[in-house]
Design a protein around this motif. Structure first.
Motif, PDB file in Angstrom:
ATOM      1  N   SER A  15      19.321 -25.095 -18.279  1.00 64.10           N
ATOM      2  CA  SER A  15      18.377 -25.200 -19.401  1.00 64.10           C
ATOM      3  C   SER A  15      18.024 -23.784 -19.843  1.00 64.10           C
ATOM      4  CB  SER A  15      17.121 -25.947 -18.933  1.00 64.10           C
ATOM      5  OG  SER A  15      15.999 -25.566 -19.701  1.00 64.10           O
ATOM      6  N   THR A  16      18.082 -23.520 -21.120  1.00 61.99           N
ATOM      7  CA  THR A  16      17.736 -22.158 -21.584  1.00 61.99           C
ATOM      8  C   THR A  16      16.275 -21.850 -21.257  1.00 61.99           C
ATOM      9  OG1 THR A  16      17.289 -23.044 -23.784  1.00 61.99           O
ATOM     10  CG2 THR A  16      19.461 -22.021 -23.446  1.00 61.99           C
ATOM     11  N   ASN A  17      15.419 -22.895 -21.180  1.00 65.59           N
ATOM     12  CA  ASN A  17      14.019 -22.638 -20.806  1.00 65.59           C
ATOM     13  C   ASN A  17      13.934 -22.104 -19.372  1.00 65.59           C
ATOM     14  OD1 ASN A  17      13.026 -23.571 -23.297  1.00 65.59           O
ATOM     15  ND2 ASN A  17      11.301 -24.591 -22.325  1.00 65.59           N
ATOM     16  N   GLN A  39      23.958 -27.143 -22.491  1.00 59.53           N
ATOM     17  CA  GLN A  39      23.063 -27.162 -21.335  1.00 59.53           C
ATOM     18  C   GLN A  39      23.469 -28.342 -20.455  1.00 59.53           C
ATOM     19  OE1 GLN A  39      18.762 -25.711 -22.703  1.00 59.53           O
ATOM     20  NE2 GLN A  39      19.336 -27.583 -23.759  1.00 59.53           N
ATOM     21  N   GLY A  42      19.498 -30.032 -19.947  1.00 64.78           N
ATOM     22  CA  GLY A  42      18.562 -29.778 -21.039  1.00 64.78           C
ATOM     23  C   GLY A  42      17.344 -30.680 -20.880  1.00 64.78           C
ATOM     24  N   ARG A  43      16.184 -30.109 -21.099  1.00 65.43           N
ATOM     25  CA  ARG A  43      14.954 -30.869 -20.885  1.00 65.43           C
ATOM     26  C   ARG A  43      14.193 -31.105 -22.173  1.00 65.43           C
ATOM     27  NH1 ARG A  43      11.543 -27.989 -18.328  1.00 65.43           N
ATOM     28  NH2 ARG A  43      12.705 -26.091 -17.887  1.00 65.43           N
ATOM     29  N   GLY A  44      13.634 -32.298 -22.300  1.00 64.61           N
ATOM     30  CA  GLY A  44      12.734 -32.602 -23.409  1.00 64.61           C
ATOM     31  C   GLY A  44      11.316 -32.656 -22.888  1.00 64.61           C
ATOM     32  N   THR A  45      10.396 -33.074 -23.715  1.00 63.96           N
ATOM     33  CA  THR A  45       9.007 -33.187 -23.273  1.00 63.96           C
ATOM     34  C   THR A  45       8.860 -34.412 -22.373  1.00 63.96           C
ATOM     35  OG1 THR A  45       8.540 -34.373 -25.296  1.00 63.96           O
ATOM     36  CG2 THR A  45       7.994 -32.049 -25.284  1.00 63.96           C
ATOM     37  N   TRP A  50      17.280 -33.674 -22.541  1.00 64.75           N
ATOM     38  CA  TRP A  50      17.656 -33.325 -23.926  1.00 64.75           C
ATOM     39  C   TRP A  50      19.175 -33.250 -23.978  1.00 64.75           C
ATOM     40  CZ3 TRP A  50      15.311 -33.725 -28.334  1.00 64.75           C
ATOM     41  CH2 TRP A  50      15.893 -33.140 -29.468  1.00 64.75           C
ATOM     42  N   LYS A 108      15.064 -38.502 -35.186  1.00 68.03           N
ATOM     43  CA  LYS A 108      14.723 -37.203 -34.621  1.00 68.03           C
ATOM     44  C   LYS A 108      15.881 -36.219 -34.834  1.00 68.03           C
ATOM     45  CE  LYS A 108      12.779 -35.223 -30.516  1.00 68.03           C
ATOM     46  NZ  LYS A 108      11.618 -35.239 -29.668  1.00 68.03           N
ATOM     47  N   GLY A 111      13.507 -30.880 -31.480  1.00 61.67           N
ATOM     48  CA  GLY A 111      12.205 -30.870 -30.812  1.00 61.67           C
ATOM     49  C   GLY A 111      11.922 -29.516 -30.196  1.00 61.67           C
ATOM     50  N   ILE A 130      13.674 -24.431 -28.325  1.00 60.87           N
ATOM     51  CA  ILE A 130      13.970 -25.161 -29.567  1.00 60.87           C
ATOM     52  C   ILE A 130      15.320 -25.854 -29.422  1.00 60.87           C
ATOM     53  CG2 ILE A 130      14.402 -24.945 -32.059  1.00 60.87           C
ATOM     54  CD1 ILE A 130      12.668 -22.406 -32.014  1.00 60.87           C
ATOM     55  N   GLY A 131      15.313 -27.146 -29.654  1.00 60.48           N
ATOM     56  CA  GLY A 131      16.563 -27.910 -29.671  1.00 60.48           C
ATOM     57  C   GLY A 131      16.731 -28.513 -31.051  1.00 60.48           C
TER      58      GLY A 131
HETATM   59  C1  BTN Z   1      11.636 -32.714 -27.170  1.00 62.98           C
HETATM   60  O1  BTN Z   1      11.621 -33.088 -28.340  1.00 62.98           O
HETATM   61  O2  BTN Z   1      11.485 -33.500 -26.238  1.00 62.98           O
HETATM   62  C2  BTN Z   1      11.830 -31.236 -26.903  1.00 62.98           C
HETATM   63  C3  BTN Z   1      13.281 -30.864 -26.824  1.00 62.98           C
HETATM   64  C4  BTN Z   1      13.495 -29.398 -26.514  1.00 62.98           C
HETATM   65  C5  BTN Z   1      14.943 -29.075 -26.255  1.00 62.98           C
HETATM   66  C6  BTN Z   1      15.177 -27.596 -26.123  1.00 62.98           C
HETATM   67  S1  BTN Z   1      16.885 -27.155 -26.120  1.00 62.98           S
HETATM   68  C7  BTN Z   1      16.490 -25.538 -25.666  1.00 62.98           C
HETATM   69  C8  BTN Z   1      15.383 -25.632 -24.627  1.00 62.98           C
HETATM   70  N1  BTN Z   1      15.943 -25.836 -23.312  1.00 62.98           N
HETATM   71  C9  BTN Z   1      15.626 -27.028 -22.811  1.00 62.98           C
HETATM   72  O3  BTN Z   1      15.984 -27.458 -21.697  1.00 62.98           O
HETATM   73  N2  BTN Z   1      14.862 -27.703 -23.670  1.00 62.98           N
HETATM   74  C10 BTN Z   1      14.598 -26.934 -24.871  1.00 62.98           C
END
Ligand code: BTN
Length: 248
Positions: A15-17, A39, A42-45, A50, A108, A111, A130-131
């Motif tokens: 995940s870039t975060n 990723q 990748g993670r969302g909220t 993600w 969507k 996010g 930012i995704g």
């Molecule tokens: C959402 O709407 O749930 C938020 C999504 C955010 C996705 C971005 S992609 C770049 C960064 N790295 C992650 O793992 N998540 C965010």
């Protein structure tokens, strides 16, 4: 430091975060950007994943080191910046769904995921993730999210000029983040309300840890909370206490 002055591009990461967080802890400067082609986690909220297929979307995280305490305004200012950059690139105005969704119609498009680290009471860094779905075809989204997802290519029927778009994005982020740092929260809130998919007076149902609440949408308060009127009284809600928002 300017957002986008230093950009680290990686082919793949979890995940870039997470990568940005590691770099922030090691002292990377404000404005540093990490972009991945894909990723693997990748993670969302709210603990969601993600979907981050290679070269389909923009997966970017930015290290911020704000002094300001209303950190809840950061996802709002970021949404405004992405909206502005999309408008510059395509001429379309996407909708913002409080607090961190980028919306087109019912679907969507992207996010925002903000995560922060504190030293005592003070934020030591905020990772702004930012995704954005850029070039997915409908069938390329996993079935579970296909009907509720879209991409810029699906909307505009044109290929997205990634590099051009990123230039617009850094410019817009620098503009909105500067307003945030200069205490212009009210401008951010008013602009967010203008770009919001919610209209004042509309009914919103909110599922929280404590149960269901139905209220009338009144706007966003100075801390970035969602204000609903219930039984003649206004109350602000924050993302952490909300499981789901339902509206028509
Ligand atoms: C959402 O709407 O749930 C938020 C999504 C955010 C996705 C971005 S992609 C770049 C960064 N790295 C992650 O793992 N998540 C965010």
């Amino acid at each position: 430091m300017e957002i986008g002055a230093i950009i680290h591009k990686v082919k793949s990461c979890s995940s870039t975060n997470d990568l940005a967080k590691k770099m922030a802890v090691k002292g990377a400067g404000e404005g540093t950007v990490i972009i991945a082609k894909r990723q693997t986690k990748g993670r969302g909220t709210k603990g969601r994943t993600w979907y981050s297929a290679e070269n389909k979307g923009l997966y970017a995280s930015i290290i911020l080191r704000p002094e300001e305490h209303s950190l809840s305004l950061i996802p709002l200012m970021a949404g405004l910046a992405v909206r502005e950059a999309i408008f510059e690139a395509t001429g379309i105005h996407i909708g913002l769904r409080w607090p961190n969704d980028l919306i087109w119609g019912e679907c969507k498009l992207g996010g925002i995921l903000c995560e922060s680290g504190f030293k005592g009471d003070h934020p030591s860094y905020v990772i702004l993730g930012i995704g954005l779905n850029l070039s997915h075809k409908k069938k390329e989204f996993p079935e579970a999210i296909r009907s509720i997802s879209t991409s810029l290519k699906l909307i505009t029927k044109k290929d997205v000029d990634r590099e051009g778009f990123l230039q617009n994005l850094w410019k817009a982020l620098n503009h909105w983040y500067q307003l945030f740092c200069r205490g212009q929260g009210l401008k951010i809130i008013r602009s967010f309300e203008e770009g919001s998919v919610f209209t004042k007076g509309q009914k919103i149902m909110l599922q929280s840890q404590k149960g269901h609440i139905t209220g009338i949408y009144k706007g966003v308060d100075s801390q970035g909370g969602l204000v609903l009127e219930e039984g003649g009284k206004d109350k602000a809600y924050f993302s952490a206490e909300i499981k789901k928002l339902i509206y028509e």
